[in-house]
Design a protein around this motif. Sequence first.
Motif, PDB file in Angstrom:
ATOM      1  N   UNK A  15       0.839  -1.195   0.000  1.00 19.47           N
ATOM      2  CA  UNK A  15       0.000   0.000   0.000  1.00 19.47           C
ATOM      3  C   UNK A  15       0.873   1.244   0.000  1.00 19.47           C
ATOM      4  N   UNK A  16       0.390   2.282  -0.670  1.00 20.54           N
ATOM      5  CA  UNK A  16       1.030   3.590  -0.645  1.00 20.54           C
ATOM      6  C   UNK A  16       0.108   4.523   0.120  1.00 20.54           C
ATOM      7  N   UNK A  21      -3.564  10.116   4.370  1.00 23.91           N
ATOM      8  CA  UNK A  21      -3.721   8.709   4.756  1.00 23.91           C
ATOM      9  C   UNK A  21      -4.691   7.959   3.840  1.00 23.91           C
ATOM     10  N   UNK A  22      -4.768   8.376   2.585  1.00 24.82           N
ATOM     11  CA  UNK A  22      -5.534   7.623   1.589  1.00 24.82           C
ATOM     12  C   UNK A  22      -4.648   6.502   1.079  1.00 24.82           C
ATOM     13  N   UNK A  23      -5.177   5.278   1.094  1.00 28.85           N
ATOM     14  CA  UNK A  23      -4.390   4.105   0.709  1.00 28.85           C
ATOM     15  C   UNK A  23      -4.665   3.737  -0.746  1.00 28.85           C
ATOM     16  N   UNK A  24      -3.599   3.517  -1.492  1.00 31.31           N
ATOM     17  CA  UNK A  24      -3.701   3.022  -2.860  1.00 31.31           C
ATOM     18  C   UNK A  24      -2.719   1.875  -3.029  1.00 31.31           C
TER      19      UNK A  24
END
Length: 62
Positions: A15-16, A21-24
Amino acid sequence: MAKCEICGKGIVFGKQYSHSHIRTNRKWKPNVQKVRILVDGQPQKTYVCTRCLRSGKVQRAI
């Protein structure tokens, strides 16, 4: 394609996280080079990671 034929190192997923703190999803690719190495005394083109090249696990064909 991004897989070392000597040690089997391949793509790793994770995860990035952004500043908010949005996860992609993302992936880490190994540094794989297509080089000529000696396999059973014969030169052969294979994909080898740079860690195997530096550590001397393979012998490059000239």
